[in-house]
Design a protein around this motif. Structure first.
Motif, PDB file in Angstrom:
ATOM      1  N   LEU A  46      -3.447  16.171  -6.398  1.00  0.00           N
ATOM      2  CA  LEU A  46      -4.539  17.081  -6.752  1.00  0.00           C
ATOM      3  C   LEU A  46      -5.872  16.609  -6.180  1.00  0.00           C
ATOM      4  O   LEU A  46      -6.632  17.412  -5.639  1.00  0.00           O
ATOM      5  N   THR A  47      -6.160  15.320  -6.350  1.00  0.00           N
ATOM      6  CA  THR A  47      -7.448  14.788  -5.898  1.00  0.00           C
ATOM      7  C   THR A  47      -7.226  13.413  -5.294  1.00  0.00           C
ATOM      8  O   THR A  47      -6.571  12.564  -5.904  1.00  0.00           O
ATOM      9  N   ALA A  48      -7.772  13.198  -4.108  1.00  0.00           N
ATOM     10  CA  ALA A  48      -7.658  11.891  -3.452  1.00  0.00           C
ATOM     11  C   ALA A  48      -8.905  11.657  -2.613  1.00  0.00           C
ATOM     12  O   ALA A  48      -9.514  12.601  -2.113  1.00  0.00           O
ATOM     13  N   PHE A  49      -9.273  10.393  -2.469  1.00  0.00           N
ATOM     14  CA  PHE A  49     -10.444  10.061  -1.666  1.00  0.00           C
ATOM     15  C   PHE A  49     -10.475   8.561  -1.404  1.00  0.00           C
ATOM     16  O   PHE A  49      -9.784   7.777  -2.067  1.00  0.00           O
ATOM     17  N   THR A  50     -11.265   8.189  -0.422  1.00  0.00           N
ATOM     18  CA  THR A  50     -11.603   6.789  -0.199  1.00  0.00           C
ATOM     19  C   THR A  50     -12.799   6.472  -1.086  1.00  0.00           C
ATOM     20  O   THR A  50     -13.818   7.166  -1.002  1.00  0.00           O
ATOM     21  N   PRO A  51     -12.703   5.456  -1.950  1.00  0.00           N
ATOM     22  CA  PRO A  51     -13.767   5.247  -2.937  1.00  0.00           C
ATOM     23  C   PRO A  51     -15.177   5.140  -2.373  1.00  0.00           C
ATOM     24  O   PRO A  51     -16.119   5.635  -2.993  1.00  0.00           O
ATOM     25  N   HIS A  52     -15.360   4.544  -1.202  1.00  0.00           N
ATOM     26  CA  HIS A  52     -16.724   4.433  -0.675  1.00  0.00           C
ATOM     27  C   HIS A  52     -17.203   5.742  -0.047  1.00  0.00           C
ATOM     28  O   HIS A  52     -18.362   5.853   0.344  1.00  0.00           O
ATOM     29  N   ALA A  53     -16.301   6.738   0.035  1.00  0.00           N
ATOM     30  CA  ALA A  53     -16.676   8.048   0.575  1.00  0.00           C
ATOM     31  C   ALA A  53     -16.118   9.135  -0.341  1.00  0.00           C
ATOM     32  O   ALA A  53     -15.417  10.045   0.101  1.00  0.00           O
ATOM     33  N   SER A  54     -16.447   9.045  -1.624  1.00  0.00           N
ATOM     34  CA  SER A  54     -15.869   9.961  -2.607  1.00  0.00           C
ATOM     35  C   SER A  54     -16.340  11.394  -2.434  1.00  0.00           C
ATOM     36  O   SER A  54     -15.784  12.311  -3.037  1.00  0.00           O
ATOM     37  N   TRP A  75       0.820  -1.221   0.000  1.00  0.00           N
ATOM     38  CA  TRP A  75       0.000   0.000   0.000  1.00  0.00           C
ATOM     39  C   TRP A  75       0.852   1.269   0.000  1.00  0.00           C
ATOM     40  O   TRP A  75       0.341   2.358   0.176  1.00  0.00           O
ATOM     41  N   HIS A  76       2.138   1.174  -0.253  1.00  0.00           N
ATOM     42  CA  HIS A  76       3.001   2.358  -0.141  1.00  0.00           C
ATOM     43  C   HIS A  76       2.638   3.445  -1.153  1.00  0.00           C
ATOM     44  O   HIS A  76       2.629   4.629  -0.814  1.00  0.00           O
ATOM     45  N   THR A  77       2.315   3.079  -2.393  1.00  0.00           N
ATOM     46  CA  THR A  77       1.963   4.109  -3.368  1.00  0.00           C
ATOM     47  C   THR A  77       0.555   4.634  -3.155  1.00  0.00           C
ATOM     48  O   THR A  77       0.161   5.618  -3.796  1.00  0.00           O
ATOM     49  N   ALA A  78      -0.201   4.019  -2.257  1.00  0.00           N
ATOM     50  CA  ALA A  78      -1.530   4.538  -1.909  1.00  0.00           C
ATOM     51  C   ALA A  78      -1.440   5.623  -0.847  1.00  0.00           C
ATOM     52  O   ALA A  78      -2.462   6.208  -0.478  1.00  0.00           O
ATOM     53  N   LEU A  79      -0.244   5.913  -0.352  1.00  0.00           N
ATOM     54  CA  LEU A  79      -0.028   6.980   0.624  1.00  0.00           C
ATOM     55  C   LEU A  79       0.373   8.247  -0.121  1.00  0.00           C
ATOM     56  O   LEU A  79       1.268   8.214  -0.972  1.00  0.00           O
ATOM     57  N   SER A 108      -8.366   3.124  -1.606  1.00  0.00           N
ATOM     58  CA  SER A 108      -7.884   4.492  -1.833  1.00  0.00           C
ATOM     59  C   SER A 108      -7.781   4.792  -3.315  1.00  0.00           C
ATOM     60  O   SER A 108      -7.576   3.899  -4.149  1.00  0.00           O
ATOM     61  N   PHE A 109      -7.929   6.082  -3.638  1.00  0.00           N
ATOM     62  CA  PHE A 109      -7.723   6.589  -4.991  1.00  0.00           C
ATOM     63  C   PHE A 109      -6.959   7.902  -4.869  1.00  0.00           C
ATOM     64  O   PHE A 109      -7.344   8.788  -4.088  1.00  0.00           O
ATOM     65  N   LEU A 110      -5.881   8.048  -5.670  1.00  0.00           N
ATOM     66  CA  LEU A 110      -5.092   9.276  -5.652  1.00  0.00           C
ATOM     67  C   LEU A 110      -4.719   9.665  -7.077  1.00  0.00           C
ATOM     68  O   LEU A 110      -4.382   8.800  -7.898  1.00  0.00           O
ATOM     69  N   TYR A 111      -4.758  10.962  -7.333  1.00  0.00           N
ATOM     70  CA  TYR A 111      -4.371  11.511  -8.629  1.00  0.00           C
ATOM     71  C   TYR A 111      -3.371  12.626  -8.379  1.00  0.00           C
ATOM     72  O   TYR A 111      -3.641  13.560  -7.607  1.00  0.00           O
ATOM     73  N   ALA A 112      -2.206  12.530  -9.024  1.00  0.00           N
ATOM     74  CA  ALA A 112      -1.128  13.492  -8.788  1.00  0.00           C
ATOM     75  C   ALA A 112      -0.566  13.990 -10.112  1.00  0.00           C
ATOM     76  O   ALA A 112      -0.564  13.266 -11.122  1.00  0.00           O
ATOM     77  N   VAL A 113      -0.084  15.218 -10.107  1.00  0.00           N
ATOM     78  CA  VAL A 113       0.599  15.797 -11.258  1.00  0.00           C
ATOM     79  C   VAL A 113       1.816  16.560 -10.757  1.00  0.00           C
ATOM     80  O   VAL A 113       1.707  17.407  -9.854  1.00  0.00           O
ATOM     81  N   ASP A 114       2.968  16.226 -11.318  1.00  0.00           N
ATOM     82  CA  ASP A 114       4.221  16.931 -11.020  1.00  0.00           C
ATOM     83  C   ASP A 114       4.486  17.039  -9.520  1.00  0.00           C
ATOM     84  O   ASP A 114       4.783  18.121  -8.998  1.00  0.00           O
ATOM     85  N   GLY A 115       4.358  15.931  -8.826  1.00  0.00           N
ATOM     86  CA  GLY A 115       4.711  15.886  -7.415  1.00  0.00           C
ATOM     87  C   GLY A 115       3.687  16.451  -6.464  1.00  0.00           C
ATOM     88  O   GLY A 115       3.974  16.639  -5.287  1.00  0.00           O
ATOM     89  N   GLU A 116       2.473  16.702  -6.949  1.00  0.00           N
ATOM     90  CA  GLU A 116       1.432  17.290  -6.103  1.00  0.00           C
ATOM     91  C   GLU A 116       0.163  16.446  -6.177  1.00  0.00           C
ATOM     92  O   GLU A 116      -0.303  16.118  -7.273  1.00  0.00           O
TER      93      GLU A 116
END
Length: 217
Positions: A135-143, A96-100, A125-133
């Motif tokens: 931008l959007t992250a959430f727990t899928p059942h609580a989007s 789960w390291h890349t989910a952090l 978990s869901f995470l979206y990043a651009v250039d080291g930042e």
């Protein structure tokens, strides 16, 4: 009506189902746009340790040995990387390291990245990043409860895959949110990356890197 989530339901199948799910009930899949697998591996290996080419079965054996040595508290210890289209995909069985957020942000320097994690004994978990930042992250059942520097960046694709953007009430809404949350998260990742994972996505050679040192940086 066709089940639009059908291509992603295998990713949530329990071990007892008659469905091929090589990933199990704890894993993280991350995608890096325009970055070659060797470069992704180098990001996972801060000390520059050598990476190896393995089959998924060989990676699974390495992970089983690592878990036995560490009692499972440090995840799977390894990541396998391959190229699919314009994206490099990194698979972390039992990890789960890349989910952090802090870890994905470090890996996403200079590129666009997506990570989806399944953890049946903690939270997905869901995470979206651009250039080291992030931008959007959430727990899928609580989007509804999104975080990051631009939590509304993915509102339109989230709406299209059926991830709630506003609070819902009632038992039926709660059950649907739980039952479909992870397939919807992978459907969202597919909309961003163009990569719809299949059980045979991991059949080719994987470039394997250790994440033990990286996870402790």
């Amino acid at each position: 009506m066709p089940d639009r989530l059908a291509p992603f339901r295998w990713l949530t199948a329990p071990a007892t189902d008659n469905v091929r799910n090589p990933l199990g009930d704890i894993f993280t899949v991350s995608f890096f746009h325009g970055v070659e697998p060797a470069d992704v591996a180098a990001r996972f290996e801060p000390a520059g340790a050598a990476v190896r080419s393995m089959s998924f079965g060989e990676l699974d054996d390495e992970i089983a040995e690592f878990i036995e040595e560490t009692d499972g508290g440090d995840g799977g210890g390894y990541v396998g990387i391959t190229r699919i289209g314009e994206w490099s995909m990194a698979i972390e069985p039992c990890g789960w390291h890349t989910a952090l957020g802090e870890n994905l942000a470090r890996l996403a320097q200079g590129c666009e990245a997506v990570a989806v994690g399944r953890h049946d004994y903690a939270e997905h978990s869901f995470l979206y990043a651009v250039d080291g930042e992030i931008l959007t992250a959430f727990t899928p059942h609580a989007s509804v409860n999104r975080w990051g520097s631009d939590p509304d960046r993915l509102k339109e694709p989230m709406r299209r895959v059926g991830l709630p953007l506003t609070a819902t009430t009632g038992k039926a809404a709660w059950d649907t949110r739980w039952d479909d949350a992870l397939p919807k998260a992978f459907a969202l990742a597919a909309r961003i990356t163009g990569v719809a994972l299949a059980p045979d996505s991991f059949d080719g050679p994987l470039l394997v890197a250790s994440i033990t040192e990286w996870s402790q940086v």
